[in-house]
Design an enzyme around this catalytic site. Sequence first.
Site, PDB file in Angstrom:
ATOM      1  N   GLY A 174       0.827  -1.195   0.000  1.00 41.57           N
ATOM      2  CA  GLY A 174       0.000   0.000   0.000  1.00 41.57           C
ATOM      3  C   GLY A 174       0.858   1.239   0.000  1.00 41.57           C
TER       4      GLY A 174
ATOM      5  N   ALA B 197       3.933   7.632   3.144  1.00 45.85           N
ATOM      6  CA  ALA B 197       4.662   6.391   3.362  1.00 45.85           C
ATOM      7  C   ALA B 197       4.279   5.322   2.354  1.00 45.85           C
ATOM      8  CB  ALA B 197       4.398   5.872   4.768  1.00 45.85           C
ATOM      9  N   ILE B 198       5.221   4.418   2.134  1.00 44.70           N
ATOM     10  CA  ILE B 198       4.941   3.221   1.349  1.00 44.70           C
ATOM     11  C   ILE B 198       4.947   2.060   2.340  1.00 44.70           C
ATOM     12  CG2 ILE B 198       5.771   1.704  -0.481  1.00 44.70           C
ATOM     13  CD1 ILE B 198       7.227   4.166  -1.647  1.00 44.70           C
TER      14      ILE B 198
ATOM     15  N   LYS C 259       7.671   2.557   5.137  1.00 44.47           N
ATOM     16  CA  LYS C 259       8.868   3.305   4.756  1.00 44.47           C
ATOM     17  C   LYS C 259       8.456   4.751   4.516  1.00 44.47           C
ATOM     18  CE  LYS C 259      12.263   3.627   1.051  1.00 44.47           C
ATOM     19  NZ  LYS C 259      12.719   3.008  -0.199  1.00 44.47           N
TER      20      LYS C 259
ATOM     21  N   ASP D 201      -8.091  11.536  13.389  1.00 40.59           N
ATOM     22  CA  ASP D 201      -8.424  11.036  12.052  1.00 40.59           C
ATOM     23  C   ASP D 201      -9.124   9.686  12.142  1.00 40.59           C
ATOM     24  OD1 ASP D 201      -8.678  11.190   9.328  1.00 40.59           O
ATOM     25  OD2 ASP D 201      -6.625  10.564   8.881  1.00 40.59           O
TER      26      ASP D 201
END
Lengths: 378, 378
Positions: free
Chosen positions: A40, A45-46, A63, A156
């Site tokens: 995703g 971020a990855i 990451k 959130d």
Amino acid sequence: MPTPNGSTPTVSSVLVPAGGEVADINQEIRDKYVKDDKIGEGTYAIVYRAHVKGTGQPVAIKKIKISSASEGITMDSLREIKHLQELRHDNIVNLLDVFVGKSHNIHAVLEFLAGDLEGIIKDKSIVYGTGDIKSWMAMSLRGLWWCHRNFVLHRDIKPNNLLYTMSGVLKIADFGLARSFADPGNENMTSQVVTRWYRPPELLFGAKSYGPAIDVYSLGVVFAELVLRVPWLAASTDMQQLEVIANALGTPTELNWPGVTTLPGYCIPNPDNQLPEVDLNNIRRQFPSMSINGAQLLHGMLRLDPRKRVGAREALESDWFREEPIPTKPQDLPGKKGKEEQEKVGQDLRRRVGHDERLDGGDLDRGKKVARRLNFGL
Amino acid sequence: MEDETYLGSTQYRYFTFTPSKLSQIRQRTNQLATQHLNESIQSAIQAGDLSDSGQDLLEREPLTAEEELKLVSYYITQSVAICDHFRTGSAVKATTLIFLQRIYLRISPLQIHPKTLLLPILYLAFKSENGVTSASWFIRTAAEAGLTITREELLTPEIDLAMNLRWAFQVLHPYRGIEGVKLELLAMQAGTYRGPAGETAPPFEGTRDRIERACGRARILLTGPALCTDVYFLYTPSQIAMAGIWVQDGGLIEYFLGVKIKDEAVRQRLLKVIRECGERHLLATKDAPNPYPGLLLRLPQNGVPISVEIPPELKKEAVRIDKKLFHLKKPLKEAKGKHPPATDTSEEERRAKKRKLEKENRDKDDVFGGGGMIKRKQ
Ligand SMILES: Nc1ncnc2c1ncn2[C@@H]1O[C@H](COP(=O)(O)OP(=O)(O)OP(=O)(O)O)[C@@H](O)[C@H]1O
Ligand SMILES: [Mg+2]
């Protein structure tokens, strides 16, 4: 600490503790995990699926993208790491490790989660009932209670940030917008937080000082969505959002919310159709399938005046959780989690990413991105 | 009085020590850094990089751990001045000073001079407390105070600072607890206090003014001079908060604990800790006998004035130590010009080898003290 090859020696090559332990520990942590495929990608971020080398235990590695605006570590990742380091709870995603990768990116190692409530709500092939909703609500409220007890606002809460493990345990995730409210009387908080559909009226009116009640409201909207199986208060601009809220819950006025007119962005969103704040009966008419205790809880979570909303703890004490049907055990909850289905989970996450990308040009997502950007300027 | 939220915090797990452990960490950092410096000089001599190739370079008087402590203390007071210039407010200032103290537990000024880290640490503290507009704003504001720093110098150390802080950005500040104690004391004074079982407090002999004044002064102490002491490493936030009030008005805290804690033995134990924190640290003077003989703590008895004002003796000492530090490192600066610095990969390999050798040792001699490397729940 490795620095990118060819660069001049930087501070980082000397900012290693005398014995080198911190750098060594960093590398040990890094060596502990094996990255698998990408599952995703978010705003900052990855996310990769990965596993622990020795045991094969699945984990997720987030990451963090390096900020192109060169502000250093991004606020989202700093907040996420800051809060997850402190919040250890069964219903909050567990941060297992943080390390710096070879390319100098920050990597956050999280427990591997199988899916999220948004996926469940949308997947019409999944059938779920009141006991299941109760279980998800109870677990969400417990996690939220722990955040608030530790003076952290999530800011959130929405279905796609409520994830669950392969054994069905719900985990609140994505603390990229979270902040502490330990300093009392802070009058300078940004109201540009929470994805619009889940954003409470005080934030839409631009409140600069707010508290845990904002998360309770968001979770109340999630509660309604779990019951209806479609987003409940969906609008495409902030102004429309206020109108949708006023029509569903009543028009905020001094009468039902003393002081509301002093909020910077106060307005009467539905001047031609002003409504009193909804009462329990009205909620019951909107949610006929709910028991009276369930409707009472929902009503308590969605009060217009944040001071009148229930707290997470109080919500957990609702009789709704004690009456039949009792909350489903996590392992019996619907959602894909079996070993043989893990592969499918990966695909589903990927599909959702595609879906999110399509939303990218849409208003909801843009609103959220703006919120995040402004928030940096607190 | 500390609950499980505190016991789970990184402040407790990573940064709370006994006095002797704290002292030991400082000694070890100094030792390792000295050793490392000598090794580097030795290899420079062997490589023929130094004009002065005499052994005398290795026989110079090393920087002592006491000198390091004084130097860092001096830069703590400098950091206070910078925070005042930035009008940071209490939270950012307190976090900055504690970050600085935490970082120099395992980094020696022999490796990196504190003055180069003051601004990067402040920037990180700003971000961690949600208070920075942008790096450009930060650099501009610094420049107004005559502190020039490039964006690169500001941001390069950030990840390493974070790593040295063990990715723990939350600092639990005791000054935040004063307000709570004050409100309870005021309720007790007014006769409106009710304990958990509904019990009332015995009458309080004193005015509201007495409470307000003691708590006001305690706040000034805990957002100022207390940040230059070791109390954050040694005591819990609520112990420090109460000690802060205790040093203003001992009777208040004795009365307060009399109401809150029924168990005489427990109360006496806590009072003893509060008194110790107050007398030995918050009120410490140069002439009192050292309660921790031989230990390297931030105490006036160790030549470390505990005050945000920079006393002339400390300034003179700092200048002397700075010079000494400069001369100790000078041969290396010269060598660097002749010999390219070790590449990062070879540095990494060197440490990997060393790591294997040291691993067992390290496991025994837990360098992180406190909670050590916490095994997190999987
Ligand atoms: N611990 C985890 N285990 C498995 N998948 C995860 C985990 N955390 C995140 N993901 C997945 O990775 C994707 C990206 O997550 P991330 O939290 O970075 O961004 P997002 O919440 O989707 O977007 P945004 O950053 O805009 O909020 C999401 O689809 C999410 O479902
Ligand atoms: Mg998300």
